[in-house]
Design an enzyme around this catalytic site. Structure first.
Site, PDB file in Angstrom:
ATOM      1  N   HIS A 114      57.241  28.294   6.477  1.00 45.52           N
ATOM      2  CA  HIS A 114      58.147  29.431   6.625  1.00 45.52           C
ATOM      3  C   HIS A 114      58.822  29.433   7.992  1.00 45.52           C
ATOM      4  O   HIS A 114      58.279  28.893   8.962  1.00 45.52           O
ATOM      5  CB  HIS A 114      57.363  30.732   6.441  1.00 45.52           C
ATOM      6  CG  HIS A 114      56.128  30.782   7.279  1.00 45.52           C
ATOM      7  ND1 HIS A 114      56.075  31.392   8.507  1.00 45.52           N
ATOM      8  CD2 HIS A 114      54.892  30.217   7.098  1.00 45.52           C
ATOM      9  CE1 HIS A 114      54.859  31.242   9.019  1.00 45.52           C
ATOM     10  NE2 HIS A 114      54.140  30.524   8.193  1.00 45.52           N
ATOM     11  N   GLU A 171      48.781  22.717   9.838  1.00 50.98           N
ATOM     12  CA  GLU A 171      50.020  23.467  10.095  1.00 50.98           C
ATOM     13  C   GLU A 171      50.452  23.316  11.538  1.00 50.98           C
ATOM     14  O   GLU A 171      49.631  23.383  12.461  1.00 50.98           O
ATOM     15  CB  GLU A 171      49.795  24.945   9.799  1.00 50.98           C
ATOM     16  CG  GLU A 171      50.958  25.858  10.143  1.00 50.98           C
ATOM     17  CD  GLU A 171      50.736  27.290   9.705  1.00 50.98           C
ATOM     18  OE1 GLU A 171      49.588  27.738   9.675  1.00 50.98           O
ATOM     19  OE2 GLU A 171      51.732  27.958   9.350  1.00 50.98           O
ATOM     20  N   ASP A 176      43.090  28.955  10.859  1.00 51.17           N
ATOM     21  CA  ASP A 176      44.516  29.220  10.972  1.00 51.17           C
ATOM     22  C   ASP A 176      44.674  30.450  11.859  1.00 51.17           C
ATOM     23  O   ASP A 176      44.400  31.562  11.440  1.00 51.17           O
ATOM     24  CB  ASP A 176      45.095  29.487   9.568  1.00 51.17           C
ATOM     25  CG  ASP A 176      46.609  29.541   9.562  1.00 51.17           C
ATOM     26  OD1 ASP A 176      47.180  29.410   8.460  1.00 51.17           O
ATOM     27  OD2 ASP A 176      47.208  29.719  10.632  1.00 51.17           O
ATOM     28  N   GLU A 221      53.501  23.882   6.976  1.00 48.85           N
ATOM     29  CA  GLU A 221      52.103  23.857   6.576  1.00 48.85           C
ATOM     30  C   GLU A 221      51.999  23.344   5.143  1.00 48.85           C
ATOM     31  O   GLU A 221      52.848  23.641   4.306  1.00 48.85           O
ATOM     32  CB  GLU A 221      51.456  25.245   6.677  1.00 48.85           C
ATOM     33  CG  GLU A 221      52.138  26.358   5.921  1.00 48.85           C
ATOM     34  CD  GLU A 221      51.598  27.736   6.311  1.00 48.85           C
ATOM     35  OE1 GLU A 221      50.398  27.985   6.118  1.00 48.85           O
ATOM     36  OE2 GLU A 221      52.386  28.547   6.811  1.00 48.85           O
ATOM     37  N   HIS A 262      56.394  35.846   9.269  1.00 47.20           N
ATOM     38  CA  HIS A 262      57.022  35.271   8.068  1.00 47.20           C
ATOM     39  C   HIS A 262      58.450  35.792   7.992  1.00 47.20           C
ATOM     40  O   HIS A 262      58.698  36.947   7.734  1.00 47.20           O
ATOM     41  CB  HIS A 262      56.189  35.539   6.829  1.00 47.20           C
ATOM     42  CG  HIS A 262      56.705  36.587   5.927  1.00 47.20           C
ATOM     43  ND1 HIS A 262      56.084  37.799   5.776  1.00 47.20           N
ATOM     44  CD2 HIS A 262      57.793  36.616   5.129  1.00 47.20           C
ATOM     45  CE1 HIS A 262      56.763  38.511   4.907  1.00 47.20           C
ATOM     46  NE2 HIS A 262      57.826  37.821   4.505  1.00 47.20           N
ATOM     47  N   ASP A 281      52.045  29.461  15.207  1.00 47.36           N
ATOM     48  CA  ASP A 281      51.258  29.552  13.979  1.00 47.36           C
ATOM     49  C   ASP A 281      50.817  28.134  13.653  1.00 47.36           C
ATOM     50  O   ASP A 281      51.630  27.305  13.259  1.00 47.36           O
ATOM     51  CB  ASP A 281      52.146  30.147  12.872  1.00 47.36           C
ATOM     52  CG  ASP A 281      51.467  30.180  11.514  1.00 47.36           C
ATOM     53  OD1 ASP A 281      52.136  30.567  10.540  1.00 47.36           O
ATOM     54  OD2 ASP A 281      50.271  29.818  11.413  1.00 47.36           O
TER      55      ASP A 281
HETATM   56  O1  LIG Z   1      51.728  33.193   3.293  1.00 55.55           O
HETATM   57  S1  LIG Z   1      52.625  33.925   4.127  1.00 55.55           S
HETATM   58  O2  LIG Z   1      52.616  35.337   3.979  1.00 55.55           O
HETATM   59  C1  LIG Z   1      54.176  33.324   3.857  1.00 55.55           C
HETATM   60  C2  LIG Z   1      54.534  32.047   3.589  1.00 55.55           C
HETATM   61  C3  LIG Z   1      55.940  31.894   3.401  1.00 55.55           C
HETATM   62  C4  LIG Z   1      56.618  33.061   3.535  1.00 55.55           C
HETATM   63  S2  LIG Z   1      55.532  34.311   3.908  1.00 55.55           S
HETATM   64  N1  LIG Z   1      52.206  33.592   5.661  1.00 55.55           N
HETATM   65  C5  LIG Z   1      52.664  34.465   6.720  1.00 55.55           C
HETATM   66  C6  LIG Z   1      51.470  35.228   7.244  1.00 55.55           C
HETATM   67  C7  LIG Z   1      51.038  36.364   6.557  1.00 55.55           C
HETATM   68  C8  LIG Z   1      49.960  37.084   7.064  1.00 55.55           C
HETATM   69  C9  LIG Z   1      49.321  36.637   8.220  1.00 55.55           C
HETATM   70  F1  LIG Z   1      48.270  37.317   8.689  1.00 55.55           F
HETATM   71  C10 LIG Z   1      49.731  35.486   8.883  1.00 55.55           C
HETATM   72  C11 LIG Z   1      50.814  34.780   8.378  1.00 55.55           C
HETATM   73  C12 LIG Z   1      51.962  32.195   5.921  1.00 55.55           C
HETATM   74  C13 LIG Z   1      50.806  31.989   6.828  1.00 55.55           C
HETATM   75  N2  LIG Z   1      49.637  32.580   6.730  1.00 55.55           N
HETATM   76  C14 LIG Z   1      48.896  32.072   7.750  1.00 55.55           C
HETATM   77  N3  LIG Z   1      49.608  31.177   8.426  1.00 55.55           N
HETATM   78  N4  LIG Z   1      50.821  31.132   7.856  1.00 55.55           N
HETATM   79 MN   LIG Z   2      49.121  29.737   9.766  1.00 56.71          MN
HETATM   80 MN   LIG Z   3      52.197  29.840   8.552  1.00 54.45          MN
HETATM   81 MN   LIG Z   4      61.792  39.301   7.518  1.00 58.68          MN
END
Ligand SMILES: O=S(=O)(c1cccs1)N(Cc1ccc(F)cc1)Cc1ncn[nH]1
Ligand SMILES: [Mn+2]
Ligand SMILES: [Mn+2]
Ligand SMILES: [Mn+2]
Length: 367
Positions: free
Chosen positions: A220, A348, A140, A253, A228, A151
């Protein structure tokens, strides 16, 4: 004059492959029935023409994503050090995107979460984890141009016994993409995803598992320099009635699990991200102040990991980082894990709800 072809291994920045600055469109999907008027509306087409520079930025980021993942898939082998895998991927992104400070580069750490770890795991410096034949790895990673983020993620498993588990999340994600649209309720997307996901059952090592959609993970919305944003896209029924809106980017995703279908924070943290809605906070601790300056300069509100601080020459920063987290300036994003011994797969895509149609920005011929 002939356009150059990408080398293998890739070495040519994608801007040199598309000198016009126009990049390939993603997959176009029409909105469902009552929105068909959008396709021909002159007013909506005019709106899109004004957005063209943003579309070219995010399409450039998507072209990099496609070329990098194609290359990485070709070199993945059991026995690889996870750190080497991540650094190879990251250096290829830097090259193909023509990395340039906050204007073009990596959007967040390379997630390479294994097995029952669903998300937000990348090795910290010194980690000796080696990719195994029987691993289920979620790759990812994010690319961005001018803060417009792609993303996108896919799952890799060498052992074909995992094929159905991968197919479950792949089909569920494609269902979520198809269901998404302007004025569509987030809860309806989640219900459609769960329906497809839980129609699968898988046999692994002679044991049969019903596939579960992980109920506390979600897609998201994405906004500029902020992976996010406000809206979460559930992957089970019972979500919010909030609607998707014209012009929004979404990461759709889904996560298929043979475990509980519920994740908890566990293991050492590697991923961190500045809180978007935090203004200037006066800091007294000099080390914390200096680290925050490094974060502001190199990442702003993009997520980062410890390895990215190491390569910038930061040392002995853990206490300062803890101070920034305790002050609410930085958000730690620890690994999200189902139960030990279970397996999780993920796919995703990043989509854009354009005024005239839905564009699956990160679609490739691979997934
Ligand atoms: O889980 S999340 O924090 C989230 C999901 C819904 C609302 S916030 N996140 C955002 C994110 C957070 C940190 C990262 F380093 C990168 C992305 C989703 C995600 N992670 C990887 N790909 N997509
Ligand atoms: Mn991702
Ligand atoms: Mn994501
Ligand atoms: Mn915000």
């Amino acid at each position: 004059k002939e356009l150059p072809q990408q080398t293998d291994p890739p070495s040519i920045p994608v801007i040199e492959l598309f000198p016009s600055g126009e990049f390939p469109e993603g997959e176009i999907q029409q909105y469902k029935d009552d929105n068909l008027w959008r396709t021909t509306s002159e007013e909506k087409r005019e709106l899109e023409r004004l957005e063209k520079p943003i579309y070219d930025s995010v399409r450039q980021a998507a072209e990099v994503h496609r070329q990098v993942r194609k290359y990485i898939k070709g070199i993945l082998k059991p026995g690889m050090l996870m750190t080497d895998l991540c650094e190879t991927l990251e250096n290829t992104v830097r090259k193909l995107i023509s990395e340039n400070g906050l204007q073009a580069g990596i959007a967040f750490p390379t997630g390479c979460s294994l097995n029952w770890v669903a998300a937000h795991w990348t090795p910290n410096t010194g980690d000796k984890t080696v990719l195994q034949y029987d691993d289920v790895m979620k790759l990812d990673f994010g690319t961005h141009i001018d803060g417009y983020i792609v993303d996108s993620a896919f799952t890799v498993a060498f052992n074909p016994m995992f094929d159905s588990l991968l197919e479950a999340s792949r089909e569920a994600t494609n269902t979520g993409v198809k269901e998404s649209g302007i004025d569509v309720r987030l809860c309806d997307v989640g219900a459609a995803i769960q329906e497809v996901m839980e129609s699968y059952e898988v046999e692994i090592n002679g044991k049969v598992f019903p596939v579960k959609s992980i109920r506390n993970l979600n897609g998201h919305s994405i906004c500029r320099y902020h992976v996010h944003a406000e809206k979460s896209v559930p992957i089970v029924k019972g979500g919010e009635q909030t609607k998707m809106e014209e012009g929004e980017f979404f990461a759709i995703e889904t996560f298929a699990s043979t475990g509980k279908g519920y994740v908890r924070e566990d293991l050492e943290c590697s991923h961190y991200m500045k809180n978007f809605d935090v203004g200037h906070i006066p800091l007294r601790l000099p080390r914390a102040k200096q680290l925050l300056a490094t974060i502001n300069k190199n990442f702003s509100t993009l997520a980062f990991c410890r390895r990215y601080l190491d390569r910038l020459g930061e040392t002995k920063y853990l206490m300062a980082l803890k101070n920034l987290c305790d002050a609410g300036i930085v958000q730690p994003c620890p690994p999200l894990c189902d139960i030990k011994g279970s397996w999780v797969s993920q796919f995703e895509h990043t989509i854009l709800l354009r005024p005239t149609c839905k564009e699956v920005i990160s679609r490739g011929d691979d997934y």
